[in-house]
Design an enzyme around this catalytic site. Structure first.
Site: not given
Length: 580
Positions: A114, A141-142, A228, A230, A294, A436
């Site tokens: 964040g 991180c944060y 990070h 991710e 979708d 998605k």
């Protein structure tokens, strides 16, 4: 007053309303079509309970990992990475009460990054009971800075901030870093650092600027990393997350496509049957197909659950790409055996768009006419009990974010009449737990054709906003043929799946050219191709010159009225993906 000021800061949508004003108003692809439907049917936004979770598969609740969101740009990506391991993950606000978290029975909790600093007076925090709950926690991180700060450590502004690529040295080769090489390239994004860890923690990784780039307290099952994992810029990031999710947290990979389909179909059937029995109705369901993935996948799931009680309506506004309407008809009518109402409204839309050049006016007209056509067709069906919607998980997250919690009901932006006042229906949102890429996987398993499942995002107003200026039948045909060539060559080069979007734009510019022995004065077509993770940011695609050359040559030679092709090399930001 504060709310008014916040609204002013958010800016406005193309309809002149506050941004984030409500549920799924101006998203691309299917979402925009569904916004038209919500307005036409006077649909309330879904009221989801805090305990809203996917239906249990085969009488078992899937193991899950909760991600607490502190406003980081990659918070959603963390949840997606966990789901790639076939473990269900959901994103919750950072201040979610512990009781609500425990009600989800998570195997582990991840604290996202964040933009705040933990020592700010209004810094986002967690329920303080979380630290002693006994659930494995990974701070990123944060998140790790908050963990250190709240448990008695010290966090200070860094003398040397770390933004971008860095190399981390692993000092403990088990736990989070099991089977991970000692030296690792990672992605950093922080201006603070942990100067002293809390009692009970020991360092597990470091960089020259961060002595505690990783730390752990295994006894309390608390772990943290300053980088990070991710993002793709941390190559071993998936391995580190896997070590936490499957190893430390012990989550089982039970969130599979087949289980999701089975449990979702059973839950829809049970819900519709119960409603029909209670009301004496047939339990009829309606779904608007836009041609996008979708709505197609949502319709296929509901059809598997209720069969002929589902009616799909496809409004052909004449603004689709070449052969898309026919693909939809063949897929849903012939292959899947669905009850499909196809409405040829091409002339109605063209008549209303005649002489209109402003892109905002085009969107309003298309939305308004879509509602009018849909009302007429739906009114012929009689009683409707349910409306199927292709809401995805990011839409659910957005509608419950702090800035939109108080504004979940869609704001009507079209002055039209609704269906009969005594109409009562409920929403079915079979995809509301999915990202998605997961929707595409479900579509494949359901047997939808690849051309539909892997379709790139396409705007609700269709080709109307890829024609700069007035929309006419002739200009639509020109763009449709040029766009077909763009997609054809990109697919032939094996590049389609690697691009977020690729398409042609018919510009309002005409240029001088030479064809044979004659002088021409004809249209200029622009080509747009971008790469992106989520459409929020995008980079122009570095297509091979030979591919661009073939596209240009074919368009100029095969499309009447075009003598020049240009390539858009703008990124988002500052440009947008679409031109209008």
């Amino acid at each position: 007053m504060a709310e008014v000021e916040a609204t002013r800061r958010r800016g406005k949508t193309v309809h002149g309303e506050p941004a984030n004003a409500g549920h799924r108003v101006l998203a691309p692809d299917d979402a925009e079509v569904e916004a038209y439907l919500e307005t036409a049917l006077r649909a309330p936004a879904p009221q989801r309970e805090a305990s809203d979770q996917p239906p249990a598969a085969a009488s078992r609740e899937p193991d899950s990992v909760v991600v607490l969101d502190f406003g980081g740009q990659t918070a959603q990506l963390i949840a997606r990475r966990v789901r790639e391991m076939e473990v269900y993950s959901e994103l919750l606000p950072h201040d979610t009460p512990l009781d609500e978290i425990l009600g989800r029975h998570p195997r582990g909790i991840i604290l996202s990054g964040g933009p705040a600093s933990v020592y700010d007076p209004d810094a986002p925090r967690v329920d303080p009971r979380l630290w002693s709950a006994g659930i494995p926690i990974l701070g990123i991180c944060y998140g790790v800075q908050l963990m250190a700060h709240e448990l008695g450590g010290e966090v200070l502004p860094a003398a040397h901030r770390e933004y971008g690529p860095a190399t981390v040295t692993i000092t403990e080769a088990d736990g989070l870093f099991k089977d991970v090489a000692r030296e690792q390239p990672v992605w950093m994004s922080h201006g603070d650092l942990i100067a002293r860890p809390p009692i009970g923690f020991h360092p597990t990784a470091l960089t020259p600027a961060s002595p505690f780039a990783g730390l752990a307290d295994p006894d309390r099952r608390l772990y943290g990393i300053q980088f990070h994992p991710e993002v793709v810029h941390t190559p071993a990031g998936r391995d580190i997350l896997r070590n936490f999710v499957l190893g430390i947290a012990g989550a089982r990979p039970t969130w599979t496509t087949s289980d999701f389909i089975a449990s979702t179909v059973a839950a829809i059937r049970e819900r519709v049957d119960a409603h029909a029995a209670a009301t004496g109705s047939e339990g009829r369901v309606i779904c608007a197909l836009s041609g996008g993935v979708d709505s197609a996948v949502a319709a296929a799931l509901v059809h598997r659950a209720v069969g002929d009680r589902l009616t799909c309506i496809y409004v052909d506004h004449g603004l689709m790409r070449k052969k898309e309407s026919e693909l939809l008809r063949v897929t849903f009518e012939a292959h899947l055996g669905m009850r499909l109402v196809m409405v040829d409204a091409r002339q109605r839309f063209l008549a209303r768009l005649a002489g209109v050049e402003d892109p905002e006016a085009k969107r309003r007209i298309i939305g308004d006419e879509f509602i009018r056509v849909f009302e007429e067709e739906a009114g012929r069906l009689g009683r409707i009990d349910f409306l199927t919607q292709g809401t995805l998980y990011p839409d659910v997250i957005e509608s419950t974010a702090p800035e939109t919690k108080a504004a979940q009901k869609i704001k009507t932006h079209h002055n039209v009449g609704g269906l009969p006042a005594d109409l009562r229906f409920q929403l079915i949102e079979p995809l509301r737990y999915l990202f998605k890429d997961e929707v595409r996987a479900v579509g494949v398993e359901l047997g939808l054709p690849e051309a539909m499942v892997q379709r790139q995002p396409f705007p609700g107003p269709g080709l109307a906003i890829r024609i700069i200026g007035e929309v006419t039948a002739e200009r639509l045909e020109t763009l449709r043929e040029a766009d077909w060539i763009v997609i054809d060559e990109i697919k032939a080069a094996g590049l389609y799946r690697s691009l977020w979007q690729s398409f042609a734009i018919l510009t309002p510019v005409r240029s001088v050219g030479v064809m044979g022995d004659g002088r021409t004065y004809a249209n200029v077509v622009a080509i747009r191709a971008v790469t992106s993770e989520d459409g929020m940011t995008a980079d122009w695609a570095k297509l091979p010159y030979e591919v661009l050359g073939r596209i240009s040559s074919r368009i100029v030679n095969e499309v009447t009225g075009v003598n020049r092709v240009v390539y858009d090399i703008s990124s988002k930001p500052p440009a947008t993906i679409e031109w209008e």
